[in-house]
Design a protein around this motif. Structure first.
Motif, PDB file in Angstrom:
ATOM      1  N   LEU A  81       0.831  -1.201   0.000  1.00 19.90           N
ATOM      2  CA  LEU A  81       0.000   0.000   0.000  1.00 19.90           C
ATOM      3  C   LEU A  81       0.869   1.256   0.000  1.00 19.90           C
ATOM      4  N   PRO A  82       0.507   2.262  -0.790  1.00 18.55           N
ATOM      5  CA  PRO A  82       1.307   3.494  -0.833  1.00 18.55           C
ATOM      6  C   PRO A  82       1.344   4.160   0.532  1.00 18.55           C
ATOM      7  N   GLY A  83       2.555   4.422   1.009  1.00 20.84           N
ATOM      8  CA  GLY A  83       2.717   5.120   2.274  1.00 20.84           C
ATOM      9  C   GLY A  83       3.010   6.594   2.067  1.00 20.84           C
ATOM     10  N   TYR A  84       3.107   7.012   0.801  1.00 21.81           N
ATOM     11  CA  TYR A  84       3.460   8.397   0.506  1.00 21.81           C
ATOM     12  C   TYR A  84       2.888   8.745  -0.863  1.00 21.81           C
ATOM     13  N   ILE A  85       2.298   9.930  -0.975  1.00 18.04           N
ATOM     14  CA  ILE A  85       1.704  10.380  -2.226  1.00 18.04           C
ATOM     15  C   ILE A  85       2.349  11.697  -2.630  1.00 18.04           C
ATOM     16  N   THR A  86       2.842  11.759  -3.866  1.00 20.54           N
ATOM     17  CA  THR A  86       3.311  13.009  -4.435  1.00 20.54           C
ATOM     18  C   THR A  86       2.152  13.638  -5.188  1.00 20.54           C
ATOM     19  N   THR A  87       1.651  14.773  -4.710  1.00 22.51           N
ATOM     20  CA  THR A  87       0.503  15.390  -5.350  1.00 22.51           C
ATOM     21  C   THR A  87       0.900  15.993  -6.690  1.00 22.51           C
ATOM     22  N   ASP A  88      -0.072  16.021  -7.607  1.00 19.97           N
ATOM     23  CA  ASP A  88       0.138  16.616  -8.922  1.00 19.97           C
ATOM     24  C   ASP A  88       1.369  16.045  -9.605  1.00 19.97           C
ATOM     25  N   ALA A  89       1.491  14.729  -9.586  1.00 19.63           N
ATOM     26  CA  ALA A  89       2.681  14.104 -10.153  1.00 19.63           C
ATOM     27  C   ALA A  89       2.295  13.019 -11.136  1.00 19.63           C
ATOM     28  N   SER A  90       3.200  12.774 -12.081  1.00 20.13           N
ATOM     29  CA  SER A  90       2.945  11.745 -13.078  1.00 20.13           C
ATOM     30  C   SER A  90       2.989  10.350 -12.472  1.00 20.13           C
ATOM     31  N   TYR A  91       3.855  10.161 -11.503  1.00 15.25           N
ATOM     32  CA  TYR A  91       4.010   8.863 -10.867  1.00 15.25           C
ATOM     33  C   TYR A  91       3.839   9.087  -9.365  1.00 15.25           C
ATOM     34  N   GLY A  92       2.610   9.238  -8.921  1.00 16.04           N
ATOM     35  CA  GLY A  92       2.371   9.831  -7.622  1.00 16.04           C
ATOM     36  C   GLY A  92       2.385   8.922  -6.421  1.00 16.04           C
ATOM     37  N   MET A  93       2.177   7.622  -6.591  1.00 21.95           N
ATOM     38  CA  MET A  93       2.070   6.739  -5.442  1.00 21.95           C
ATOM     39  C   MET A  93       3.390   6.027  -5.188  1.00 21.95           C
ATOM     40  N   HIS A  94       3.694   5.815  -3.903  1.00 22.09           N
ATOM     41  CA  HIS A  94       4.974   5.222  -3.547  1.00 22.09           C
ATOM     42  C   HIS A  94       4.784   4.182  -2.453  1.00 22.09           C
ATOM     43  N   ALA A  95       4.892   2.943  -2.809  1.00 18.67           N
ATOM     44  CA  ALA A  95       4.915   1.871  -1.831  1.00 18.67           C
ATOM     45  C   ALA A  95       6.382   1.575  -1.506  1.00 18.67           C
ATOM     46  N   GLU A  96       6.642   0.463  -0.853  1.00 24.93           N
ATOM     47  CA  GLU A  96       8.017   0.166  -0.457  1.00 24.93           C
ATOM     48  C   GLU A  96       8.861  -0.364  -1.607  1.00 24.93           C
ATOM     49  N   TYR A  97       8.265  -0.540  -2.755  1.00 26.75           N
ATOM     50  CA  TYR A  97       9.013  -0.991  -3.930  1.00 26.75           C
ATOM     51  C   TYR A  97       8.511  -0.220  -5.138  1.00 26.75           C
ATOM     52  N   PRO A  98       9.322  -0.082  -6.174  1.00 25.47           N
ATOM     53  CA  PRO A  98       8.907   0.678  -7.351  1.00 25.47           C
ATOM     54  C   PRO A  98       8.024  -0.133  -8.281  1.00 25.47           C
ATOM     55  N   SER A  99       7.117   0.583  -8.945  1.00 26.72           N
ATOM     56  CA  SER A  99       6.247  -0.009  -9.956  1.00 26.72           C
ATOM     57  C   SER A  99       6.283   0.894 -11.176  1.00 26.72           C
ATOM     58  N   PRO A 100       6.416   0.345 -12.391  1.00 29.05           N
ATOM     59  CA  PRO A 100       6.424   1.194 -13.586  1.00 29.05           C
ATOM     60  C   PRO A 100       5.203   2.102 -13.631  1.00 29.05           C
ATOM     61  N   ARG A 101       5.455   3.398 -13.704  1.00 25.06           N
ATOM     62  CA  ARG A 101       4.409   4.417 -13.749  1.00 25.06           C
ATOM     63  C   ARG A 101       3.464   4.363 -12.540  1.00 25.06           C
ATOM     64  N   SER A 102       3.965   3.823 -11.442  1.00 19.15           N
ATOM     65  CA  SER A 102       3.184   3.724 -10.199  1.00 19.15           C
ATOM     66  C   SER A 102       1.842   3.010 -10.414  1.00 19.15           C
ATOM     67  N   TYR A 103       1.823   2.021 -11.305  1.00 21.26           N
ATOM     68  CA  TYR A 103       0.588   1.257 -11.524  1.00 21.26           C
ATOM     69  C   TYR A 103       0.226   0.435 -10.283  1.00 21.26           C
ATOM     70  N   TYR A 104       1.200  -0.197  -9.685  1.00 17.55           N
ATOM     71  CA  TYR A 104       0.974  -1.097  -8.541  1.00 17.55           C
ATOM     72  C   TYR A 104      -0.228  -2.012  -8.815  1.00 17.55           C
ATOM     73  N   GLN A 105      -0.138  -2.715  -9.935  1.00 15.28           N
ATOM     74  CA  GLN A 105      -1.268  -3.499 -10.401  1.00 15.28           C
ATOM     75  C   GLN A 105      -1.258  -4.937  -9.900  1.00 15.28           C
ATOM     76  N   LEU A 106      -0.284  -5.339  -9.088  1.00 10.87           N
ATOM     77  CA  LEU A 106      -0.270  -6.705  -8.575  1.00 10.87           C
ATOM     78  C   LEU A 106      -1.504  -6.960  -7.717  1.00 10.87           C
ATOM     79  N   GLN A 107      -2.067  -8.152  -7.867  1.00 16.57           N
ATOM     80  CA  GLN A 107      -3.217  -8.570  -7.072  1.00 16.57           C
ATOM     81  C   GLN A 107      -2.850  -9.864  -6.356  1.00 16.57           C
ATOM     82  N   PHE A 108      -3.399 -10.042  -5.168  1.00 19.67           N
ATOM     83  CA  PHE A 108      -3.019 -11.170  -4.313  1.00 19.67           C
ATOM     84  C   PHE A 108      -4.257 -11.950  -3.889  1.00 19.67           C
TER      85      PHE A 108
END
Length: 408
Positions: A81-108
């Motif tokens: 889960l993103p613990g930090y959000i960059t507002t008004d950004a192209s790649y705004g969400m940040h979890a503990e690992y990088p995801s291309p274009r901040s998609y974070y599309q993995l499902q469990f």
């Protein structure tokens, strides 16, 4: 190249031959992608609230329950889960690992077996609930008791630009997630191992011997994500770069990753570095050799590398160090090797990202460069003819605290 290595052929086409005029539209999923495509059939009336675990993970509080599944969910929330959000950004969400274009599309999908039957629940981290799902095709045998995470993704989120590379991106992201998740599982007295069977990824989670503390590093703030105005990183002090320390981490992580990956996968990555104006380190190209780095080619190469990078969203000219993971191309001779190779490089990259984040540096992975030019620069044509540069990691120091124009 074997006919069964279509994943490698697709990646080769993406990396060497793009842009292709006939790839202007989104391509339908192939048989391999369909095995990992997230398409659940929900069972009505079988939802379980997990908001207390999610809230505790996001707020940094301890896991509210001591149960096995609660600890697993807590570690997953801390990881994904993103613990930090960059507002008004192209790649705004940040979890503990990088995801291309901040998609974070993995499902469990959580699969629990008592040795006779399996129950399946989608871990819905958007709505903070477990949702019962029908048993689909799975590589988990019902007679194997245990707790598993079936890894799925949503390939439809990828732009058509990534038609031929989206499965590789999925595997890379899974590698990053696997290392980050295992780090958080260890803190909860658990550990992970990866199963890859019939083109399906499954993480088995088991009890470890006691809980181990992990470094208190805010991994969600490892990168700012807004690169539209270009990145000009500050030089890195040599005591922070510490090439021998990086070499030691790589050597020890060979064992850590071997404990997590399928036992039939024996490939190990190489690592090279371009170092420029970093204290007493001579400028040049270095190669990782066991527990040390050796200077292979003295000279200034950073500006030459800049010419191989495909985009203009940041500059390497001011960088002190860029790392490159290399592979033996033999691993690409079949789909299984290609997929696990991407997972491996994602995991190794994540381990180094954790290391640099703890030192107050950023480490930003990338994979967009002229393959031929970079391979010719980094590898000796006679002694390293089977080596291929496969994944990069930019190391630097922030010039500013704001996100625009700097990587955090």
């Amino acid at each position: 190249m074997s006919e069964t290595s279509m994943l490698a052929i697709n990646e080769f086409t993406f990396r060497y031959l793009y842009p292709l005029s006939n790839e202007s539209k989104w391509r339908a999923l192939d048989d391999i992608e369909l095995q990992s495509q997230f398409a659940p059939h929900y069972l009505p009336g079988q939802d379980t609230d997990i908001s207390s675990v999610v809230c505790a993970a996001l707020s940094g509080d301890g896991c509210p329950q001591a149960g096995f599944v609660d600890r697993l969910l807590y570690a997953l929330c801390r990881t994904h889960l993103p613990g930090y959000i960059t507002t008004d950004a192209s790649y705004g969400m940040h979890a503990e690992y990088p995801s291309p274009r901040s998609y974070y599309q993995l499902q469990f999908i959580l699969a629990c077996s008592d040795g006779h039957s399996l129950s399946y629940q989608h871990i819905d981290l958007d709505n903070w609930i477990l949702r019962g799902v029908e048993a689909g095709d799975s590589s988990i045998a019902g007679e194997e008791a245990g707790t598993f995470l079936l890894i799925k993704t949503n390939f439809t989120i990828y732009n058509q630009l990534y038609n031929r590379f989206r499965y590789g991106l999925f595997c890379l992201e899974l590698g990053h997630c696997l290392q980050a998740l295992n780090r958080n599982l260890v803190a909860q007295g658990l550990k992970a191992s990866l199963i890859f069977d019939q083109q399906q990824f499954v993480i088995k989670v088991v009890d470890a011997l006691g809980r181990n503390s992990v470094a208190s590093v805010d991994m969600s703030r490892r990168t700012s994500g807004f690169f539209n105005y270009g990145l000009f990183p500050k030089k890195v002090a040599p005591e922070l770069l510490a090439l021998p320390e990086i070499a030691g981490i790589m050597a020890s992580y060979l064992l850590d990753f071997a404990a997590m990956c399928p036992p039939d996968f024996h490939h190990r990555p190489g690592l090279k570095a371009i170092v420029e104006h970093c204290g007493d380190y001579p400028c040049g190209i270095y190669q990782w050799c066991d527990k040390a780095f050796e200077l292979e080619k003295p000279g200034s190469y950073m500006s030459d590398f800049q010419q191989t990078y495909n985009y203009n969203n940041f500059s390497f000219i001011h960088s002190s160090c860029v790392l490159f993971f290399t592979i033996d191309t033999e691993v690409l001779n079949n789909n299984r090797g290609t997929a696990l190779c991407n997972v491996m490089l994602g995991a190794f990259s994540q381990r180094l990202i954790e290391h640099f984040t703890a030192k107050g540096l950023f480490a930003r992975p990338f994979r967009s460069y002229d393959q031929f030019k970079l391979d010719n620069m980094l590898h000796d044509a006679e002694t390293e003819d089977r080596r291929m540069t496969y994944y990069g990691l930019l190391i630097g120091k922030n010039r500013a605290t704001q996100s625009i124009g700097a990587i955090k």
